[in-house]
Design a protein around this motif. Structure first.
Motif: not given
Length: 198
Positions: A170-185
């Protein structure tokens, strides 16, 4: 924030601002909200290990990760200023359901079609996650590798009856890298919801 907004904004965050600790009053709120989770027989067979100091967090990562160079995922996760380990205690449920008001006279695990001690602890972890989103924090739920559970127990003196179900950073978010799994939708509703009959 409205509940619909919390759900819409809910995502798993893997990169945090290491210079912004989570305020103590928000840590308290995360944990108090976890205790609002449902539990079978109001057993409440859970425990939460809260790791905030740099030394405790480093001990966690050392105990649960393989040696050598940290990969990108681990480097980003190590920036989290707060780690909460959610643990379940099966014996609390077995004891509770052997009491007269529950109707079973023994502690047999065979009475349980699924491990509600783990499910209820997962509910509690979800409430922590959703509370973090509501407080405009980032959070990620993940597991401890099976071959690292013993090292985790040793590092923090966790009693044998408690099983780690999952971990939240848990924390204040910083610039994150999008998970490749999300491509599945997301799977369409009509693929996963069945009305009246499968």
């Amino acid at each position: 924030m409205e509940f619909d907004d919390v759900l819409r904004r809910r995502k798993m965050v893997r990169t945090y601002d290491p210079d912004r600790p989570v305020p103590p009053e928000i840590v308290d709120k995360l944990l108090k909200h976890a205790l609002r989770a449902p539990s079978a027989g109001f057993s409440q067979g859970w425990g939460f290990l809260v790791l905030q100091s740099p030394e405790d967090r480093e001990r966690y990562w050392s105990a649960t990760s393989s040696g050598g160079e940290a990969d990108s995922w681990l480097q980003r996760m190590r920036t989290a200023p707060l780690i909460i380990v959610a643990l379940s205690n099966k014996s609390v449920y077995l004891d509770r359901y052997a009491q007269p008001d529950k109707g079973w006279t023994d502690r047999a695990e065979s009475h349980w079609p699924v491990p509600y001690w783990d499910i209820d602890t997962g509910f509690a972890a979800l409430l922590i996650h959703l509370t973090a989103v509501n407080e405009e924090l980032g959070s990620l739920f993940f597991g401890i590798p099976a071959d690292k559970v013993a090292a985790f127990r040793d590092a923090f003196g966790v009693p044998e009856e408690f099983m780690p179900v999952g971990v939240l950073t848990v924390g204040y978010p910083a610039v994150d890298k999008r998970s490749p799994s999300l491509r599945r939708g997301r799977r369409p509703v009509d693929e996963v919801v069945h009305h009246g009959r499968w």
